[in-house]
Design a protein around this motif. Structure first.
Motif, PDB file in Angstrom:
ATOM      1  N   TRP A  82       0.821  -1.206   0.000  1.00 46.59           N
ATOM      2  CA  TRP A  82       0.000   0.000   0.000  1.00 46.59           C
ATOM      3  C   TRP A  82       0.859   1.262   0.000  1.00 46.59           C
ATOM      4  N   GLY A  83       2.019   1.186   0.658  1.00 50.02           N
ATOM      5  CA  GLY A  83       2.927   2.328   0.704  1.00 50.02           C
ATOM      6  C   GLY A  83       3.535   2.655  -0.647  1.00 50.02           C
ATOM      7  N   MET A  84       3.561   1.692  -1.572  1.00 51.37           N
ATOM      8  CA  MET A  84       4.100   1.940  -2.910  1.00 51.37           C
ATOM      9  C   MET A  84       3.067   2.583  -3.836  1.00 51.37           C
ATOM     10  N   LYS A  85       1.835   2.803  -3.280  1.00 47.36           N
ATOM     11  CA  LYS A  85       0.766   3.484  -4.015  1.00 47.36           C
ATOM     12  C   LYS A  85       0.558   2.878  -5.415  1.00 47.36           C
ATOM     13  N   PRO A  86       0.142   1.644  -5.448  1.00 47.68           N
ATOM     14  CA  PRO A  86      -0.073   0.999  -6.754  1.00 47.68           C
ATOM     15  C   PRO A  86      -1.178   1.689  -7.542  1.00 47.68           C
ATOM     16  N   LYS A  87      -1.009   1.721  -8.836  1.00 52.74           N
ATOM     17  CA  LYS A  87      -1.984   2.373  -9.703  1.00 52.74           C
ATOM     18  C   LYS A  87      -2.916   1.372 -10.377  1.00 52.74           C
ATOM     19  N   GLU A  88      -2.524   0.124 -10.412  1.00 53.54           N
ATOM     20  CA  GLU A  88      -3.368  -0.881 -11.058  1.00 53.54           C
ATOM     21  C   GLU A  88      -4.603  -1.125 -10.188  1.00 53.54           C
ATOM     22  N   GLN A  89      -5.771  -0.948 -10.783  1.00 53.02           N
ATOM     23  CA  GLN A  89      -7.014  -1.073 -10.028  1.00 53.02           C
ATOM     24  C   GLN A  89      -7.201  -2.478  -9.467  1.00 53.02           C
ATOM     25  N   VAL A 130      -4.862  -4.519  -8.547  1.00 51.82           N
ATOM     26  CA  VAL A 130      -3.959  -4.690  -7.410  1.00 51.82           C
ATOM     27  C   VAL A 130      -4.542  -4.014  -6.166  1.00 51.82           C
ATOM     28  N   VAL A 131      -5.059  -2.793  -6.339  1.00 49.43           N
ATOM     29  CA  VAL A 131      -5.644  -2.062  -5.202  1.00 49.43           C
ATOM     30  C   VAL A 131      -6.825  -2.831  -4.612  1.00 49.43           C
ATOM     31  N   LYS A 132      -7.675  -3.322  -5.499  1.00 53.31           N
ATOM     32  CA  LYS A 132      -8.858  -4.049  -5.049  1.00 53.31           C
ATOM     33  C   LYS A 132      -8.488  -5.298  -4.254  1.00 53.31           C
ATOM     34  N   ASN A 133      -7.591  -6.115  -4.850  1.00 59.43           N
ATOM     35  CA  ASN A 133      -7.187  -7.354  -4.176  1.00 59.43           C
ATOM     36  C   ASN A 133      -6.452  -7.077  -2.876  1.00 59.43           C
ATOM     37  N   LEU A 134      -5.659  -5.990  -2.880  1.00 62.03           N
ATOM     38  CA  LEU A 134      -4.915  -5.632  -1.677  1.00 62.03           C
ATOM     39  C   LEU A 134      -5.871  -5.294  -0.526  1.00 62.03           C
ATOM     40  N   LEU A 135      -6.871  -4.420  -0.783  1.00 58.54           N
ATOM     41  CA  LEU A 135      -7.804  -4.019   0.260  1.00 58.54           C
ATOM     42  C   LEU A 135      -8.684  -5.175   0.703  1.00 58.54           C
ATOM     43  N   LEU A 136      -9.078  -6.031  -0.232  1.00 56.45           N
ATOM     44  CA  LEU A 136      -9.891  -7.198   0.126  1.00 56.45           C
ATOM     45  C   LEU A 136      -9.129  -8.129   1.066  1.00 56.45           C
ATOM     46  N   LEU A 137      -7.863  -8.446   0.678  1.00 58.13           N
ATOM     47  CA  LEU A 137      -7.055  -9.336   1.507  1.00 58.13           C
ATOM     48  C   LEU A 137      -6.775  -8.706   2.864  1.00 58.13           C
ATOM     49  N   TRP A 138      -6.523  -7.402   2.848  1.00 62.06           N
ATOM     50  CA  TRP A 138      -6.225  -6.687   4.095  1.00 62.06           C
ATOM     51  C   TRP A 138      -7.427  -6.759   5.047  1.00 62.06           C
ATOM     52  N   ALA A 139      -8.612  -6.483   4.507  1.00 63.46           N
ATOM     53  CA  ALA A 139      -9.824  -6.535   5.340  1.00 63.46           C
ATOM     54  C   ALA A 139     -10.074  -7.948   5.859  1.00 63.46           C
ATOM     55  N   GLU A 140      -9.794  -8.945   4.988  1.00 65.24           N
ATOM     56  CA  GLU A 140      -9.998 -10.333   5.400  1.00 65.24           C
ATOM     57  C   GLU A 140      -9.078 -10.708   6.560  1.00 65.24           C
ATOM     58  N   LEU A 141      -7.814 -10.299   6.456  1.00 66.71           N
ATOM     59  CA  LEU A 141      -6.860 -10.626   7.511  1.00 66.71           C
ATOM     60  C   LEU A 141      -7.202  -9.916   8.824  1.00 66.71           C
ATOM     61  N   LEU A 142      -7.632  -8.659   8.721  1.00 65.74           N
ATOM     62  CA  LEU A 142      -8.007  -7.923   9.931  1.00 65.74           C
ATOM     63  C   LEU A 142      -9.241  -8.537  10.579  1.00 65.74           C
ATOM     64  N   THR A 143     -10.143  -9.015   9.737  1.00 69.43           N
ATOM     65  CA  THR A 143     -11.335  -9.685  10.277  1.00 69.43           C
ATOM     66  C   THR A 143     -10.945 -10.946  11.034  1.00 69.43           C
ATOM     67  N   ARG A 180     -13.658   3.414  -3.457  1.00 63.85           N
ATOM     68  CA  ARG A 180     -12.910   3.368  -4.715  1.00 63.85           C
ATOM     69  C   ARG A 180     -13.670   2.615  -5.802  1.00 63.85           C
ATOM     70  N   PHE A 181     -14.468   1.615  -5.377  1.00 64.88           N
ATOM     71  CA  PHE A 181     -15.181   0.788  -6.346  1.00 64.88           C
ATOM     72  C   PHE A 181     -16.657   0.723  -5.946  1.00 64.88           C
ATOM     73  N   PRO A 182     -17.387   1.829  -6.067  1.00 59.21           N
ATOM     74  CA  PRO A 182     -18.782   1.878  -5.598  1.00 59.21           C
ATOM     75  C   PRO A 182     -19.710   0.937  -6.363  1.00 59.21           C
ATOM     76  N   LYS A 183     -19.363   0.540  -7.539  1.00 64.22           N
ATOM     77  CA  LYS A 183     -20.216  -0.328  -8.328  1.00 64.22           C
ATOM     78  C   LYS A 183     -19.766  -1.784  -8.286  1.00 64.22           C
ATOM     79  N   ASP A 184     -18.850  -2.060  -7.391  1.00 67.76           N
ATOM     80  CA  ASP A 184     -18.353  -3.433  -7.260  1.00 67.76           C
ATOM     81  C   ASP A 184     -19.205  -4.149  -6.215  1.00 67.76           C
ATOM     82  N   PRO A 185     -20.035  -5.118  -6.611  1.00 68.25           N
ATOM     83  CA  PRO A 185     -20.918  -5.800  -5.654  1.00 68.25           C
ATOM     84  C   PRO A 185     -20.150  -6.563  -4.580  1.00 68.25           C
TER      85      PRO A 185
END
Length: 598
Positions: free
Chosen positions: A445-452, A454-467, A485-490
């Motif tokens: 996350w600190g490298m500020k990835p631009k690929e959408q 990568v960002v999506k998978n990163l936040l999903l995995l992060w939330a899963e691990l914190l849960t 970031r992804f309001p239309k992502d179900p």
């Protein structure tokens, strides 16, 4: 006829002088009368004169007969041929020659000798010279007398005159013959008065030296083959003959000579180089052996030999990695070696990709491992990092997360990448290393990835691990970031709703989850049915929290509505059907209770 004895004259008788003989005839002297003693002396002189006349006559007859014999031409036969002989021929004893060589006995390396008729002189070719000095005559008195009247003959070789001082060795050619005849003749075309023979003694060294003097290849070859007969196994002769045959495009014969030379001298540089070149196309394995030998025995050209080795190894399907490493150890950043390694990287990766496309993941992994065994140049670090990441990803796809982790870490040492950090975090999570996984996610996350993606998978995995770590607030924060970031992502909305639900904040969960069916309008019916089922469960949970009966019945009605929508999309879902039936019974009981209470 014998004369009769004349009686002696009386002393007192005086003879008169012959008629006509006077004092004037006697030189003007008056002899006067002769005494008896004078008369006796005169008789003795007359007898001596007669004797001399007789001797002269006999000598004349003898000389005439001798001359007749000698003036009649004849020949004498000898072991090697014939030569003319006559008393009035020049009295030849032989010829004087001067030999010059390193071991002649006059202190200057010279030896003068007379070569007699039919004699053979043996000369070491290349080490001695033989100069013609002069014609030597017979030492007899008769020979001396004849030389006053006769001119000396001349020495001839094959019709040409050999002059005094000329080197006889110049006329020799050992590749044609080892024995040469010289003859003395009074004139060209005449029968020889005497003959002499020159025989060459040859060694391997002199045969080789002679070959170098010649220009005609066949003559050179003849000399070198004679040298080899004189000294079988001589490495210098084998080398010279091999080179000559090679120049004449007789490569097989040349190779045989070079191979024999290597047996005699296993570290012979020139022979190994020749064989390496000859076998380059026809026998690449043998050529490879020669270049390997040359890299050890020819230190001045080791780099070139190693490069030839690498090329042959690639042709033979042998890995040239170690060869390229040796080149780079001798010359850092050698462009040829680096280019070779880069080519190998590409080929290995290509093989791995092809295997992966075929579904042969184990083969792809093997190819990738072989690629990683290569040590790239500085410029190839990024490529090697990709290889490590790809190999780790291949291992992870096979569920070998522990084996994948070291390759992800190696890739990150070579080149930082948000994707690799994310992949490493996933591998850590799969192996229950939660803290390491969260650290990797933070770095990504600190490298500020631009690929959408990568960002999506990163936040999903992060939330899963914190849960999983029961950090619901942290998980909700990441999911809110994801939903923003992804309001239309179900999927993002679904996970955020689940997080609120786990936190017992059912109202916010319902607020988020109600948006999902509309977002999934194009999804398969089964996936949409699942969302309606979740909404039914959420409405039922909200109803369970209602203390007011009417409020509870209202929530149950919403839940039943969602269950019916789910069953309409997926009629075979027995679990939803069961929940629906249970909820309908419970609702009916609440309605009855409400009626009784009223």
């Amino acid at each position: 006829m014998r004369r009769t004895k004349v009686p002696p004259l009386d002393e007192d008788k005086i003879l008169d002088a012959p008629i006509g003989l006077d004092a004037e005839v006697l030189g003007g002297k008056d002899l006067g009368p002769l005494s008896p003693r004078q008369t006796s002396s005169k008789r003795k002189k007359g007898r001596a004169k007669g004797a001399w006349i007789l001797v002269g006559f006999l000598l004349g007859v003898g000389v005439a007969g001798f001359l007749f014999w000698e003036l009649t031409p004849r020949t004498e036969t000898v072991s090697r041929g014939t030569h003319s002989s006559s008393l009035f021929s020049y009295p030849v004893q032989g010829i004087r020659v001067q030999r010059t060589g390193p071991d002649k006995g006059d202190g200057q390396g010279q030896d003068s000798t007379v070569l007699l008729r039919e004699q053979t002189l043996r000369v070491r070719y290349g080490k001695e010279t033989v100069r013609f000095v002069s014609v030597e005559r017979d030492p007899s008195i008769w020979a001396r007398m004849l030389t006053v009247f006769l001119s000396p003959p001349r020495l001839y070789f094959e019709g040409s005159v050999v002059e005094p001082g000329q080197d006889l060795m110049v006329a020799t050619a050992p590749e044609r013959s080892l024995t040469y005849e010289f003859s003395l003749k009074s004139q060209p075309g005449a029968a020889p008065l005497a003959r002499f023979f020159l025989e060459l003694e040859m060694s391997a060294e002199t045969w080789t030296a002679r070959a170098k003097q010649l220009k005609e290849p066949q003559a050179q070859r003849a000399c070198l083959e004679q040298a080899l007969k004189a000294e079988p196994g001589n490495v210098d002769v084998l080398l010279a003959l091999g080179n000559l045959l090679w120049e004449q495009n007789e490569t097989l014969a040349a190779a045989e000579r070079f191979e024999e030379l290597l047996k005699r001298s296993p570290k012979h540089k020139e022979a190994a180089a020749a064989l390496a070149s000859i076998y380059q196309k026809s026998k690449p394995k043998r050529a490879l052996e020669m270049y390997r030998l040359l890299s050890e025995i020819d230190p001045d050209n080791t780099l070139e030999h190693l490069k030839q080795m690498a090329q042959l190894q690639e042709r033979l399907g042998i890995s040239p990695v170690e060869t390229y490493r040796k080149i780079l150890s001798l010359k850092k950043n050698d462009p040829d070696a680096q280019r070779g390694l880069d080519t190998l990287y590409a080929k290995q990766v290509e093989r791995a990709q092809q295997a992966e496309k075929k579904g042969e993941l184990s083969q792809a992994i093997q190819q990738m491992k072989q690629a990683l065994e290569l040590h790239p140049s500085k410029e190839g670090k990024a490529y090697l990092a990709t290889l490590h990441n790809n190999l780790a990803y291949s291992l992870a796809k096979q569920g070998k997360y522990k084996e994948a982790i070291p390759h992800y870490e190696a890739s990150l040492k070579l080149e930082e990448s948000a994707v690799t950090h994310l992949n490493l975090a996933d591998a850590y999570a799969k192996t229950k290393q939660m803290d390491n996984a969260l650290k990797s996610l933070e770095k990504a996350w600190g490298m500020k990835p631009k690929e959408q993606e990568v960002v999506k998978n990163l936040l999903l995995l992060w939330a899963e691990l914190l849960t999983q770590k029961k950090d619901l607030q942290g998980a909700i924060a990441k999911l809110k970031e994801l939903h923003a970031r992804f309001p239309k992502d179900p999927e993002a909305a679904k996970m955020l709703a689940a997080a609120y639900w786990n936190q017992k904040d059912l109202a916010k969960a319902l607020e988020v989850l109600k948006e999902v069916p509309q977002l999934m309008s194009s999804h398969p019916p089964k996936a949409r049915a699942e969302i309606h089922g979740m909404l039914g469960d959420l409405y039922r949970a909200l109803g369970d929290q209602e203390k007011n009966v009417k409020g509870r019945i209202s929530r149950y009605d919403e839940a039943l509505k969602e269950y019916k929508a789910a069953l309409a999309l997926n009629k075979g879902d027995t679990q939803i059907q069961k929940k629906k039936e249970e909820l309908e019974k419970e609702r009916m009981a609440l309605v009855k209770r409400s009626l009784r209470a009223s």
